[in-house]
Scaffold this active site. Structure first.
Site, PDB file in Angstrom:
ATOM      1  CB  SER A 109      -0.906   0.020   1.244  1.00 39.35           C
ATOM      2  OG  SER A 109      -1.805  -1.056   1.228  1.00 39.35           O
ATOM      3  CG  HIS A 137      -5.602  -1.451   4.141  1.00 40.95           C
ATOM      4  ND1 HIS A 137      -6.278  -2.416   3.422  1.00 40.95           N
ATOM      5  CD2 HIS A 137      -5.026  -0.631   3.217  1.00 40.95           C
ATOM      6  CE1 HIS A 137      -6.109  -2.203   2.123  1.00 40.95           C
ATOM      7  NE2 HIS A 137      -5.351  -1.128   1.974  1.00 40.95           N
TER       8      HIS A 137
END
Length: 453
Positions: A303, A377
């Protein structure tokens, strides 16, 4: 003909009949105020055919307005189509007089709803109404900062969209080379993390055994994805994105993979900002992959850290910020001068990794991390697993985070526990490799203790 096409054709037919019944002679490019009058007519009408025709007229007229006319229309929505305060006050007094009267409670509920919500519902009757309303909210959001008075209008859009785009209405589809070209073109255009350069680049991401792409669709937005995730099937957790995106790479058979890597998640509809799809998409993709590939044991992201560089720039300008004690004078000067727009020297590796860990774990607004990807997340129950140096050397990666990326691990046995701790106390689940990095960065007095690995 699909059922969706038939339904749209039916609505168009009804709208045309309604137009003939109304025999309206309207300016096709009215002002925002005149369009507000048309909305009043839509709310006051009762006939279905005339209502569909009016809704189509409103949306067509809005599309013809110049930017200043659209701003005037949003002003009209804010000023004219809220709840009737006198009726709300009267209904509230009636409830206070007799709280047990169900009819009074129902009336209070009915009159307290802003008229805008019913207006938006009626506009949605027009052919293509849902798509037009999503586009309308996109433009509303663009001007919201300059026009704070539009906030109530935006809340009404968000309230209704939360119902209309409920998870129960969404359909997940795998995107591959046989997917219609119109959808593939939109995937290329909507990719927001790692640019898809051309059709060959897209094919490398969806038409090889060790790559997958999944998207959510809604029946009212035909062939227009809401969100999609790109997945790389690998033998180990990656620490950089170039090997994933490389033109010349050695692929593997999907059955050989032990690790599914979510390396790009893109929201496609700006008008649906604030409506959460990603958490449902990831969980459904995990279920799909586990069913098809039982050898997969690890589910992890690679990410970006989009807020890192902006945060560090502000910290550098703050005299005495304790986090900056990890920087040498030379490195601090380099960063204050913008870092040159190129990859940083090797001596910056450990200080920047430590500052990245500090930013993701400790720097918060309220109880939530500043970084939007971290909020997403961690809120889904993932664990901050690893901070990777020189992971994204692209211009965008350097501009956002000096090229750093991180892995968030979805440990299926800990997801619920991590989610609950994050939701209740803002606790960031972090691996021991991350907590070790944190030890070199002094804590601010107002910060909570570091998470336990």
């Amino acid at each position: 003909m699909s059922s969706t096409s038939f339904f749209n054709d039916l609505l168009a037919s009804i709208a045309e009949q309604g137009r003939q019944l109304l025999d309206l002679r309207r300016d096709r490019s009215p002002s925002g105020r005149a369009l507000g009058d048309l909305c009043e007519a839509l709310l006051s009408g009762r006939g279905e055919a005339s209502g569909v025709a009016l809704a189509r007229d409103v949306l067509a007229s809005y599309a013809a307005l110049p930017p200043e006319g659209r701003a005037e229309f949003f002003d009209e929505l804010a000023a004219r189509f809220g709840p009737d305060r006198d009726k709300v006050e009267e209904a509230a007094r009636a409830v206070l007089e007799d709280p047990s009267d169900e009819a009074r409670l129902r009336r209070l509920h009915r009159v307290s709803e802003p008229r805008r919500q019913e207006l938006i519902r009626r506009l949605n009757l027009a052919p293509g109404g849902t798509s037009a309303l999503v586009g309308m909210r996109r433009e509303l959001l663009t001007g919201l900062r300059e026009h704070p008075g539009w906030a109530d209008v935006d809340r009404d859009f968000e309230h209704l969209f939360s119902s209309w785009f409920n998870r129960g209405f969404l359909v997940m589809r795998r995107i591959d080379w046989s997917t219609p070209a119109v959808i593939l073109e939109r995937i290329i255009r909507y990719e927001a993390v790692h640019e898809i350069r051309d059709w060959d680049d897209l094919r490398r991401r969806i038409d090889v055994p060790d790559r997958r792409l999944y998207a959510f669709f809604h029946p009212a937005l035909v062939d227009d994805p809401l969100i999609f995730v790109e997945v790389a099937l690998m033998r180990a957790i990656p620490d950089a994105v170039p090997p994933i995106l490389a033109e010349q790479r050695e692929g593997i058979d999907a059955a050989e993979a032990s690790t599914a890597v979510f390396y790009s998640i893109s929201n496609c509809q700006e008008g649906l900002r604030g409506i959460s799809f990603g958490n449902f998409l990831i969980k459904q993709v995990v279920e799909e992959l586990r069913r098809d590939l039982p050898g997969l044991k690890i589910f992890v992201t690679l990410s970006p850290v989009p807020g890192l560089r902006a945060w560090l720039g502000k910290a550098l300008a703050e005299e005495g910020h304790p986090a900056l004690s990890v920087l040498s004078p030379e490195l601090r000067e380099l960063l204050e001068n913008g870092g040159g727009g190129a990859p940083l020297p090797e001596e910056a590796r450990e200080p920047l990794r430590a500052l990245c860990a500090h930013y993701l774990v400790r720097e918060k607004r309220g109880s939530r991390p500043l970084d939007p990807v971290a909020r997403f997340h961690l809120g889904n129950g993932a664990r901050l697993e690893r901070v990777n140096w020189h992971a994204d050397p692209s211009p965008n990666g350097l501009r956002q985070s000096f090229g750093l990326m991180v892995n968030y691990l979805y440990d299926l046995g800990d997801i619920e526990k991590n989610h609950e701790a994050f939701a209740a106390q803002g606790t960031v689940a972090a691996a021991s490799a991350v907590t070790r990095l944190l030890k070199s960065v002094p804590e601010l007095k107002t910060q909570a203790p570091d998470p336990v690995a």
